[in-house]
Design a protein around this motif. Structure first.
Motif, PDB file in Angstrom:
ATOM      1  N   TRP A 191       0.831  -1.203   0.000  1.00  0.00           N
ATOM      2  CA  TRP A 191       0.000   0.000   0.000  1.00  0.00           C
ATOM      3  C   TRP A 191       0.868   1.256   0.000  1.00  0.00           C
ATOM      4  N   THR A 207      -3.070   0.665  -3.933  1.00  0.00           N
ATOM      5  CA  THR A 207      -2.895  -0.714  -3.486  1.00  0.00           C
ATOM      6  C   THR A 207      -2.336  -1.555  -4.627  1.00  0.00           C
ATOM      7  N   ASN A 245      -8.920   0.579  -3.796  1.00  0.00           N
ATOM      8  CA  ASN A 245      -7.973   0.251  -2.734  1.00  0.00           C
ATOM      9  C   ASN A 245      -8.528  -0.759  -1.739  1.00  0.00           C
TER      10      ASN A 245
END
Length: 281
Positions: A191, A207, A245
């Motif tokens: 991340w 991500t 994400n």
């Protein structure tokens, strides 16, 4: 990614797994496999590399933010098989005499017990010092507000493995070469994150998911320097930058990290498994 009047913008994110174009089927020409030691086989995996250019508009408040990479391991299979000719049949095992007892040779394995048993979905892959960050050099950048103009910077990370595997059975005092196969299959989530140092508010900016696979075949009957051969894959699957994400699991942010939590197990064909190297925490 917006927070009030503050917009965090990853201008671009570049991720790739560096392939060894020079590697031939033996993997030796660029130092990928190292058989210089009579005690252990060493090998170096391809590099996962990620970099991001980030734009942060003026920070009006008196705040300190750190932006950087956080990584977690989601899956790990790491088996070292011992026996003749790679133990091509799972029901086949090799026996040898040790201190008057017959041992049935199967495999050693590096394991993350909580991940293996499904107690957690991910474990931190921090450097073990700068939690939760993967590292604290090129991997992070700190912004101290208030600032009067845009802030642009780059954060990057580089991950690879350089393990050692004993030629002989790890629960034996003998150094008789019996190693016949090495297999690895590991998955990670990485991340790009901004964290407020005072409030711990966390913003996920990007991500990435990636995977590393490896199979090395070993012929222990050959002379040292000619035993190991890279079988697959020569080219790794390239990382995926997600359009949406993922949330960061709690275990990815705290101790222990994967290096401290992993254990080396000896798993014979019959009998109870043996802890060869316990966790460090």
């Amino acid at each position: 990614m917006e927070r009030g009047k503050l917009t965090w913008l990853p201008l671009n994110v570049a991720v790739f797994i560096l392939t060894h174009d020079e590697i031939n089927t033996s993997g030796r020409c660029c130092g990928f496999i190292d058989e210089s030691s009579s005690v252990v086989l060493r090998y170096r995996t391809p590099h996962f590399r990620a970099s991001a250019r980030v734009l942060v508009p003026p920070v009006t408040a008196k705040e300190t933010w750190t932006v950087g990479w956080i990584q977690a391991c989601n899956h790990m299979e790491f088996y070292n098989k011992y026996g003749t000719k790679g133990m091509k049949h799972l029901n086949y095992f090799y026996t040898f005499q040790l201190c008057g007892a017959v041992l049935l040779i199967e495999r050693s394995s590096w394991e993350l017990p909580d991940l293996r048993d499904g107690k957690i979905q991910a474990i931190s892959d921090s450097d073990g010092v700068n939690y939760p960050w993967y590292g604290n050099t090129t991997e992070t950048c700190t912004i101290v507000g208030p600032t009067k103009k845009d802030t642009k910077f780059m954060v990057s990370m580089n991950d690879n493995f350089y393990p050692s595997v004993t030629w002989g059975v790890p629960v034996s005092d003998s150094n008789l070469p019996l190693l016949s196969s090495i297999r690895r299959d590991q998955s990670f989530t990485t991340w790009l994150v901004a964290i407020n140092q005072a409030t711990t508010e966390t913003l996920v900016l990007q991500t990435i998911r990636w995977r590393m696979q490896l199979h090395i075949e070993v012929d222990p009957d050959k002379p040292l320097g000619q035993r190991a051969t890279l079988r697959e894959p020569v080219a790794q699957e390239q990382p995926h930058v997600l359009s949406k994400n993922d949330l960061i699991p709690t275990n990815a942010m705290v101790k222990p990290n994967a290096n401290d939590a992993q254990v080396l197990m000896w798993r014979p064909k019959t009998g109870e498994p043996i802890v060869v190297i316990p966790p460090k925490y």
